[in-house]
Design an enzyme around this catalytic site. Sequence first.
Site, mmCIF file in Angstrom:
data_model
loop_
_atom_site.group_PDB
_atom_site.id
_atom_site.type_symbol
_atom_site.label_atom_id
_atom_site.label_comp_id
_atom_site.label_asym_id
_atom_site.label_seq_id
_atom_site.Cartn_x
_atom_site.Cartn_y
_atom_site.Cartn_z
ATOM 1 N N LYS A 35 2.397 -17.296 18.958
ATOM 2 C CA LYS A 35 3.822 -17.002 18.860
ATOM 3 C C LYS A 35 4.359 -16.690 20.250
ATOM 4 O O LYS A 35 3.925 -15.732 20.896
ATOM 5 C CB LYS A 35 4.039 -15.809 17.928
ATOM 6 C CG LYS A 35 5.485 -15.402 17.790
ATOM 7 C CD LYS A 35 5.672 -14.379 16.683
ATOM 8 C CE LYS A 35 7.113 -13.917 16.614
ATOM 9 N NZ LYS A 35 7.329 -12.951 15.534
ATOM 10 N N LYS B 59 4.603 -21.190 16.788
ATOM 11 C CA LYS B 59 6.012 -20.833 16.685
ATOM 12 C C LYS B 59 6.595 -20.583 18.052
ATOM 13 O O LYS B 59 5.954 -19.873 18.833
ATOM 14 C CB LYS B 59 6.084 -19.569 15.812
ATOM 15 C CG LYS B 59 7.429 -18.953 15.664
ATOM 16 C CD LYS B 59 7.304 -17.718 14.824
ATOM 17 C CE LYS B 59 8.655 -17.056 14.759
ATOM 18 N NZ LYS B 59 8.611 -15.767 14.162
#
Length: 326
Positions: free
Chosen positions: A195, A248
């Site tokens: 992330k 992400k």
Amino acid sequence: MQLQFSRHRKLRSSANMRALVRENHLRAEDFIYPLFIYEGENIRKEVSSMPGVFQISMDHLHAEMEDIVAHGIKAVLLFGIPATKDECGGQAYHDHGIVQEATRYIKKHFPDILVIADTCLCEYTSHGHCGVVKGEKILNDESLELLVKTAVSQAQAGADIIAPSNMMDGFVAAIRAGLDEAGFTEIPIMSYAVKYASSFYGPFREAAEGAPQFGDRKTYQMDPANRLEAFREAESDVAEGADFLIVKPGMPYLDIVRDMKNNFNVPIVIYNVSGEYAMIKAAAQNGWLDEKKTVLEMLVGMKRAGADLIITYHAKDAIRWLKEEQ
Ligand code: PBG
């Protein structure tokens, strides 16, 4: 003169020919749809930077779930916006917290729908950080304890999958141990392993009301310039017991998705985040892009890059458009 060249266009000659040789496909089962559950009553508020995405209170959940089922979506990702926030994010692990209540409701009335609980503290803490704060520091090990409590309470409420997004070190090990100890050995962990500290989360922070009140998330989320760091994160998460790996954001990180697909033997999930959604919506509203064609192209591109599953706010539209095309 006899030219030597290949005739690639042979396989593009008609719609049926193109369908015959198509390598990647989108299916309703590929999608995970995020939901923002707002503590309170009679709330169905459109997020201004995310047209078509709503914060809803529990009394609107039934209708929303019926719509989700009608579209053919099989999995939802729950985010909660609590009525009160505090230093330690107490509502994240409260037995009657908003995500716990919504999970119980969905599993009671829509038992086949998979409930994935986002396990983080930023929507619940007064400072908006994903862990325990001391001065200007985000404390790692102290945060793990609260994240374990959150995951266990989400599992107790009936969540099918725990999805920790907080980016503290050791969160998979801690949550796995906590779930096992509480008897939830069968509940998988979908780790937001990779992330990045991304500006593409901007609209989400309006939707989830979880923007950091000071500083940024760069001491725990990853530097967008880095690739090898993604391998380190994924390696440790898989070793600690992650059952899925999330990358992400999505669009600007397709190279990382491919890297993860080639190197790890767990399902790879891409998170097509709020800012990506907002960009397409804004362009479509201006008549600058064809929304349907652009979205379907983007989503199949994510599968081509190696994503097995896609978390996306476009899920309902995409499934509807795919049906129209059949
Ligand atoms: C919470 C969380 C965020 C997103 C998902 N979980 C925001 C953040 O880390 O700041 C972003 C999702 C999106 O932009 O759609 N930690």
